[in-house]
Scaffold this motif. Structure first.
Motif, PDB file in Angstrom:
ATOM      1  N   GLU A   1      37.409  13.802  -3.355  1.00  0.00           N
ATOM      2  CA  GLU A   1      37.728  14.979  -3.015  1.00  0.00           C
ATOM      3  C   GLU A   1      36.510  15.571  -2.123  1.00  0.00           C
ATOM      4  OE1 GLU A   1      38.567  17.653  -5.978  1.00  0.00           O
ATOM      5  OE2 GLU A   1      39.668  15.872  -7.125  1.00  0.00           O
ATOM      6  N   MET A   2      35.242  15.626  -2.159  1.00  0.00           N
ATOM      7  CA  MET A   2      34.030  15.526  -1.665  1.00  0.00           C
ATOM      8  C   MET A   2      32.750  14.967  -1.272  1.00  0.00           C
ATOM      9  SD  MET A   2      33.711  19.086  -4.900  1.00  0.00           S
ATOM     10  CE  MET A   2      32.479  19.993  -3.613  1.00  0.00           C
ATOM     11  N   PRO A   3      32.960  13.874  -0.259  1.00  0.00           N
ATOM     12  CA  PRO A   3      32.766  13.105   0.316  1.00  0.00           C
ATOM     13  C   PRO A   3      31.070  13.440   1.251  1.00  0.00           C
ATOM     14  CG  PRO A   3      34.208  12.895   1.528  1.00  0.00           C
ATOM     15  CD  PRO A   3      34.572  13.500   0.013  1.00  0.00           C
ATOM     16  N   HIS A   4      31.688  14.085   1.701  1.00  0.00           N
ATOM     17  CA  HIS A   4      30.316  15.162   1.833  1.00  0.00           C
ATOM     18  C   HIS A   4      29.238  15.832   0.497  1.00  0.00           C
ATOM     19  CE1 HIS A   4      33.211  18.621   0.872  1.00  0.00           C
ATOM     20  NE2 HIS A   4      31.822  19.163   0.624  1.00  0.00           N
ATOM     21  N   ARG A   5      29.458  16.501  -0.150  1.00  0.00           N
ATOM     22  CA  ARG A   5      28.854  16.524  -1.221  1.00  0.00           C
ATOM     23  C   ARG A   5      27.712  15.695  -1.337  1.00  0.00           C
ATOM     24  NH1 ARG A   5      28.541  22.331  -4.056  1.00  0.00           N
ATOM     25  NH2 ARG A   5      28.989  23.314  -2.311  1.00  0.00           N
ATOM     26  N   VAL A   6      28.593  14.081  -1.598  1.00  0.00           N
ATOM     27  CA  VAL A   6      28.600  13.102  -2.040  1.00  0.00           C
ATOM     28  C   VAL A   6      26.739  12.551  -1.316  1.00  0.00           C
ATOM     29  CG1 VAL A   6      28.441  10.515  -2.765  1.00  0.00           C
ATOM     30  CG2 VAL A   6      30.010  12.831  -3.802  1.00  0.00           C
ATOM     31  N   ARG A   7      27.771  12.608   0.102  1.00  0.00           N
ATOM     32  CA  ARG A   7      26.649  12.312   0.715  1.00  0.00           C
ATOM     33  C   ARG A   7      25.521  12.930   1.259  1.00  0.00           C
ATOM     34  NH1 ARG A   7      31.158  11.151   3.147  1.00  0.00           N
ATOM     35  NH2 ARG A   7      31.153  13.027   5.031  1.00  0.00           N
ATOM     36  N   ALA A   8      25.046  14.426   0.652  1.00  0.00           N
ATOM     37  CA  ALA A   8      24.012  15.630   0.736  1.00  0.00           C
ATOM     38  C   ALA A   8      23.446  14.867  -0.341  1.00  0.00           C
ATOM     39  CB  ALA A   8      24.590  16.779   0.756  1.00  0.00           C
ATOM     40  N   MET A   9      24.326  14.917  -1.648  1.00  0.00           N
ATOM     41  CA  MET A   9      22.927  14.783  -2.394  1.00  0.00           C
ATOM     42  C   MET A   9      22.181  13.701  -2.269  1.00  0.00           C
ATOM     43  SD  MET A   9      25.243  16.018  -5.979  1.00  0.00           S
ATOM     44  CE  MET A   9      27.287  15.572  -5.389  1.00  0.00           C
ATOM     45  N   ASP A  10      23.244  12.667  -1.923  1.00  0.00           N
ATOM     46  CA  ASP A  10      22.410  11.214  -1.741  1.00  0.00           C
ATOM     47  C   ASP A  10      21.143  11.058  -1.172  1.00  0.00           C
ATOM     48  OD1 ASP A  10      22.234   8.320  -3.082  1.00  0.00           O
ATOM     49  OD2 ASP A  10      22.887   7.979  -1.300  1.00  0.00           O
ATOM     50  N   ALA A  11      21.687  12.000  -0.376  1.00  0.00           N
ATOM     51  CA  ALA A  11      20.305  11.818   1.228  1.00  0.00           C
ATOM     52  C   ALA A  11      19.234  12.474   0.153  1.00  0.00           C
ATOM     53  CB  ALA A  11      21.319  12.979   1.886  1.00  0.00           C
ATOM     54  N   LEU A  12      19.668  13.537  -0.525  1.00  0.00           N
ATOM     55  CA  LEU A  12      18.314  15.148  -1.133  1.00  0.00           C
ATOM     56  C   LEU A  12      18.284  13.314  -2.466  1.00  0.00           C
ATOM     57  CD1 LEU A  12      20.392  17.775  -2.470  1.00  0.00           C
ATOM     58  CD2 LEU A  12      18.438  17.761  -1.106  1.00  0.00           C
ATOM     59  N   ILE A  13      18.220  12.907  -2.718  1.00  0.00           N
ATOM     60  CA  ILE A  13      17.935  11.715  -3.890  1.00  0.00           C
ATOM     61  C   ILE A  13      17.180  10.710  -3.065  1.00  0.00           C
ATOM     62  CG2 ILE A  13      18.531   9.976  -5.000  1.00  0.00           C
ATOM     63  CD1 ILE A  13      20.583  11.256  -5.354  1.00  0.00           C
ATOM     64  N   ASP A  14      17.721  10.524  -1.362  1.00  0.00           N
ATOM     65  CA  ASP A  14      17.138   8.909  -0.990  1.00  0.00           C
ATOM     66  C   ASP A  14      15.557   9.738  -0.419  1.00  0.00           C
ATOM     67  OD1 ASP A  14      18.537   7.283  -0.778  1.00  0.00           O
ATOM     68  OD2 ASP A  14      19.556   7.652   0.480  1.00  0.00           O
ATOM     69  N   ARG A  15      15.413  11.224  -0.134  1.00  0.00           N
ATOM     70  CA  ARG A  15      14.402  11.682   0.585  1.00  0.00           C
ATOM     71  C   ARG A  15      13.298  11.786  -0.897  1.00  0.00           C
ATOM     72  NH1 ARG A  15      15.958  17.133   2.855  1.00  0.00           N
ATOM     73  NH2 ARG A  15      14.952  18.108   0.434  1.00  0.00           N
ATOM     74  N   HIS A  16      13.468  12.210  -1.949  1.00  0.00           N
ATOM     75  CA  HIS A  16      13.054  12.816  -2.579  1.00  0.00           C
ATOM     76  C   HIS A  16      11.776  11.165  -3.076  1.00  0.00           C
ATOM     77  CE1 HIS A  16      11.178  13.309  -6.682  1.00  0.00           C
ATOM     78  NE2 HIS A  16      11.775  12.667  -6.900  1.00  0.00           N
ATOM     79  N   LEU A  17      13.188  10.551  -2.582  1.00  0.00           N
ATOM     80  CA  LEU A  17      11.984   8.921  -3.655  1.00  0.00           C
ATOM     81  C   LEU A  17      10.919   8.382  -2.815  1.00  0.00           C
ATOM     82  CD1 LEU A  17      15.309   6.738  -4.988  1.00  0.00           C
ATOM     83  CD2 LEU A  17      13.685   7.520  -6.352  1.00  0.00           C
ATOM     84  N   MET A  18      11.561   8.540  -1.003  1.00  0.00           N
ATOM     85  CA  MET A  18      10.740   8.000  -0.030  1.00  0.00           C
ATOM     86  C   MET A  18       9.291   9.553  -0.205  1.00  0.00           C
ATOM     87  SD  MET A  18      12.133   6.147   1.127  1.00  0.00           S
ATOM     88  CE  MET A  18      11.355   5.980   3.069  1.00  0.00           C
ATOM     89  N   GLU A  19       9.326  10.180  -0.315  1.00  0.00           N
ATOM     90  CA  GLU A  19       8.331  11.904  -0.242  1.00  0.00           C
ATOM     91  C   GLU A  19       7.733  11.196  -2.161  1.00  0.00           C
ATOM     92  OE1 GLU A  19      10.465  15.535  -0.159  1.00  0.00           O
ATOM     93  OE2 GLU A  19      10.426  15.262   1.406  1.00  0.00           O
ATOM     94  N   THR A  20       8.552  10.755  -2.866  1.00  0.00           N
ATOM     95  CA  THR A  20       6.880  10.273  -3.451  1.00  0.00           C
ATOM     96  C   THR A  20       6.894   9.009  -4.140  1.00  0.00           C
ATOM     97  OG1 THR A  20       9.623  10.337  -5.720  1.00  0.00           O
ATOM     98  CG2 THR A  20       8.454  13.026  -5.125  1.00  0.00           C
ATOM     99  N   ALA A  21       7.196   8.008  -3.285  1.00  0.00           N
ATOM    100  CA  ALA A  21       7.312   6.966  -3.502  1.00  0.00           C
ATOM    101  C   ALA A  21       7.478   6.522  -4.661  1.00  0.00           C
ATOM    102  CB  ALA A  21       6.013   7.013  -3.804  1.00  0.00           C
ATOM    103  N   ALA A  22       8.363   6.710  -5.506  1.00  0.00           N
ATOM    104  CA  ALA A  22       8.957   6.912  -6.646  1.00  0.00           C
ATOM    105  C   ALA A  22       9.300   5.202  -7.011  1.00  0.00           C
ATOM    106  CB  ALA A  22      10.965   7.523  -6.953  1.00  0.00           C
TER     107      ALA A  22
END
Length: 95
Positions: free
Chosen positions: A28-49
């Motif tokens: 029902e909220m694919p835009h929110r899922v995409r936004a959360m996934d983008a937050l996760i991807d950005r965090h992983l890139m910024e922290t080299a996790a």
């Protein structure tokens, strides 16, 4: 979604109203899922996790109970979407 092919379907839950996580809001909220996934991807890139990957060669020991393995495996999205939900809610104007 940018989840691995073996990852489960993404989930988005309203833990305030559905503590048992019985109603998946992701469809029902694919835009929110995409936004959360983008937050996760950005965090992983910024922290080299380091992101754990499934070990497809693993098999449980015979005749014994095991801790770990696929039973404890979680996709990056499923383990992080719940954590990022409050961050997203704080950063997103109410609709």
């Amino acid at each position: 979604m940018t989840t691995a092919p073996s990852s489960p379907t993404p989930g988005a839950d309203n833990l305030r109203d559905d503590i048992g996580e019985t109603h998946n809001l992701a469809p029902e909220m694919p835009h929110r899922v995409r936004a959360m996934d983008a937050l996760i991807d950005r965090h992983l890139m910024e922290t080299a996790a380091l992101v754990p990957r499934p070990n497809h060669a693993w098999s449980p020991p015979r005749g014994g109970r095991s801790l770990g393995g696929p039973a404890l495996a979680m996709s990056r999205s499923s383990m992080c979407h719940t954590c990022c939900a409050s961050t997203l809610a704080a950063a997103t104007p109410s609709s």
